[in-house]
Motif scaffolding. Structure first.
Motif, PDB file in Angstrom:
ATOM      1  N   PHE A  95      -6.842   2.957   3.371  1.00  0.00           N
ATOM      2  CA  PHE A  95      -6.091   1.902   2.702  1.00  0.00           C
ATOM      3  C   PHE A  95      -7.001   1.191   1.709  1.00  0.00           C
ATOM      4  O   PHE A  95      -8.192   0.995   1.968  1.00  0.00           O
ATOM      5  CB  PHE A  95      -5.523   0.901   3.716  1.00  0.00           C
ATOM      6  CG  PHE A  95      -4.459   1.494   4.601  1.00  0.00           C
ATOM      7  CD1 PHE A  95      -3.191   1.773   4.107  1.00  0.00           C
ATOM      8  CD2 PHE A  95      -4.723   1.791   5.927  1.00  0.00           C
ATOM      9  CE1 PHE A  95      -2.211   2.337   4.911  1.00  0.00           C
ATOM     10  CE2 PHE A  95      -3.750   2.348   6.750  1.00  0.00           C
ATOM     11  CZ  PHE A  95      -2.482   2.627   6.234  1.00  0.00           C
TER      12      PHE A  95
ATOM     13  N   GLU B 159       0.831  -1.206   0.000  1.00  0.00           N
ATOM     14  CA  GLU B 159       0.000   0.000   0.000  1.00  0.00           C
ATOM     15  C   GLU B 159       0.869   1.261   0.000  1.00  0.00           C
ATOM     16  O   GLU B 159       0.429   2.326   0.447  1.00  0.00           O
ATOM     17  CB  GLU B 159      -0.933  -0.007   1.219  1.00  0.00           C
ATOM     18  CG  GLU B 159      -1.986  -1.111   1.208  1.00  0.00           C
ATOM     19  CD  GLU B 159      -3.385  -0.584   0.948  1.00  0.00           C
ATOM     20  OE1 GLU B 159      -3.512   0.523   0.383  1.00  0.00           O
ATOM     21  OE2 GLU B 159      -4.349  -1.276   1.331  1.00  0.00           O
TER      22      GLU B 159
ATOM     23  N   CYS C   4      -7.159  -1.878   0.848  1.00  0.00           N
ATOM     24  CA  CYS C   4      -7.670  -3.166   1.320  1.00  0.00           C
ATOM     25  C   CYS C   4      -9.024  -3.046   2.012  1.00  0.00           C
ATOM     26  O   CYS C   4      -9.806  -3.999   2.021  1.00  0.00           O
ATOM     27  CB  CYS C   4      -6.656  -3.812   2.268  1.00  0.00           C
ATOM     28  SG  CYS C   4      -5.210  -4.527   1.432  1.00  0.00           S
TER      29      CYS C   4
ATOM     30  N   THR D 178      -0.988   3.166  -2.773  1.00  0.00           N
ATOM     31  CA  THR D 178      -2.444   3.187  -2.599  1.00  0.00           C
ATOM     32  C   THR D 178      -2.880   3.678  -1.226  1.00  0.00           C
ATOM     33  O   THR D 178      -4.030   4.098  -1.064  1.00  0.00           O
ATOM     34  CB  THR D 178      -3.026   1.782  -2.834  1.00  0.00           C
ATOM     35  OG1 THR D 178      -2.405   0.850  -1.923  1.00  0.00           O
ATOM     36  CG2 THR D 178      -2.769   1.322  -4.256  1.00  0.00           C
ATOM     37  N   GLY D 179      -1.991   3.620  -0.243  1.00  0.00           N
ATOM     38  CA  GLY D 179      -2.365   3.996   1.112  1.00  0.00           C
ATOM     39  C   GLY D 179      -2.570   5.484   1.310  1.00  0.00           C
ATOM     40  O   GLY D 179      -2.198   6.305   0.481  1.00  0.00           O
TER      41      GLY D 179
END
Length: 419
Positions: free
Chosen positions: A245, A233, A247, A236-237
């Motif tokens: 996040f 991540e 996820c 993407t985090g």
């Protein structure tokens, strides 16, 4: 002779202009020639709240006057302890062991070493790492090994270790990805140690997007075959995909999660690899040979940790999610307008990231149109850095409507110009 600077991902033989930036504020960069440049890619995906956010600047100033650096092997300090505690409000409860490093690449290296050490210390010789086609996880040796093979790393092929690759879950061909992963995970003769993925969107691999249910199914396959699941991540985090996040959107909790870039608001280098208790417990022993042997000189640097704590404070006290949601909405509206252009394809969005291709016969990172697009945007005081013929926007969350409109206008002009 004065040493010359060698810039990253830059072919100096092309003689391209290298602007000098003297200061920055919010979503704006100011150059020595008096230009105000809109930073539409968050200065390589790191800036979240904008440049020189007062809370982060203040935290760095205060910490640097108190404790600037201390060895972290066998020592600790308040900024790191505070950061570990503060992260509990952002991470799943199962990711309860925090290991510090100093870049996205090293966060990935740490994750890979944790995964291999987990099996080694349990007396199981699992060595194979599974990866997704087109992925990118960094430029150190381990991180390159689990990334796509190609122009980025051809010269270094002798250094890279072998991995098992599963197809990217292209729309309409998702099952091929799942079937390949199932086959690898079910191999009794060579069971894999872990799968590492960029959740929901691949970054340098072309901003390729896949659905949350695919991420969830991949994690389920790994879990059912006792294969560790690593979520990278780093890019993407911290809100890029619309949630803190990526996820979260799939309801997935990885065994190991890597974060960097936006961890400090993109102001100063710091990375974390968060691991579950079983990963930590496999290294916890009176046997010193089972120690997790990894560190760097600046592990958990106090100044960087102070910046990260200020970032978390901004998330808690300012309307960050509202800013993200507004960018998402603006991108959606602009994406609808892009469909009117015949030389545009592959329009896709994942949170605050919008990407598409300007049609080009080569259609890859080395596309001849790439350098021309870079200059086109620079001439209009917009910092966009296309991946070949792939144009993407990833702005800091503070970007104004007027600045976004200017970015959209420049992109529209480019589409018409290169038609």
């Amino acid at each position: 002779m004065t040493p010359k600077i060698w810039h990253p991902f830059t072919q100096h033989g092309l003689g391209q202009d290298i602007p000098e930036v003297v200061r920055a504020e919010g979503a704006t960069l100011y150059s020595t020639d008096g230009r105000a440049i809109i930073d539409a890619i968050s200065s390589w995906w790191v800036q979240t709240h904008g440049h020189c956010h007062p809370k982060i600047v203040s935290a760095i100033q205060e910490q640097s006057a108190q404790l600037d650096q201390i060895i972290f092997a066998g020592w600790t300090h308040e900024p790191a302890e505070k950061l570990a505690k503060n992260l509990s409000g952002f991470l799943p409860d199962t990711l309860n062991h925090i290991f510090f490093s100093d870049s996205g690449s090293t966060a990935v290296e740490v994750a890979l070493k944790m995964a291999l050490g987990f099996w080694h210390n349990r007396g199981q010789q699992r060595h194979r790492i599974l990866v997704m086609d087109h992925s990118y996880h960094g430029d150190t040796i381990g991180a390159m090994s689990v990334g796509a093979r190609g122009v980025f790393n051809d010269a270094y092929a002798p250094l890279l270790f072998d991995v098992g690759s599963i197809p990217f879950p292209e729309s309409g061909a998702e099952q091929a990805c799942l079937d390949a992963l199932t086959a690898f995970c079910g191999d009794q003769d060579d069971p894999p140690a872990a799968l590492i993925v960029e959740p929901l969107i691949l970054g340098a691999g072309g901003m390729k997007v896949y659905a949350p249910d695919m991420l969830r199914e991949m994690q389920h396959i790994c879990q059912s075959h006792d294969v560790l699941f690593i979520a990278d991540e780093v890019m993407t985090g911290w809100g890029r995909t619309g949630s803190v996040f990526a996820c979260e959107q799939a309801g997935v909790t990885p065994d190991i999660l890597c974060m960097a870039k936006g961890l400090t608001g993109g102001v100063i280098p710091l990375a974390i690899t968060a691991a579950s208790a079983p990963i930590y417990d496999a290294h916890f022993s009176k046997d010193r040979t089972k120690t997790f042997f990894h560190s760097s000189s600046f592990t958990a640097n106090p100044i960087a940790c102070a910046a990260a704590n200020a970032n978390l404070q901004i998330w808690q006290e300012e309307p960050v999610q509202q800013r993200i949601d507004h960018i998402v909405e603006r991108h959606e509206n602009f994406a609808g307008k892009l469909t009117a252009h015949q030389n545009v394809s592959g329009i896709r969005q994942c949170g605050t990231i919008l990407a598409f291709e300007i049609n080009d016969s080569s259609g890859n990172y080395m596309s001849a149109i790439g350098p021309d697009l870079l200059r086109f945007f620079a001439d209009r005081n917009i910092l966009l850095r296309p991946l070949g013929n792939t144009v993407y926007i990833m702005p800091p969350y503070c970007i104004s409507d007027a600045q976004l409109a200017a970015v959209y206008r420049a992109i529209t002009d480019a589409i018409v110009h290169f038609a």
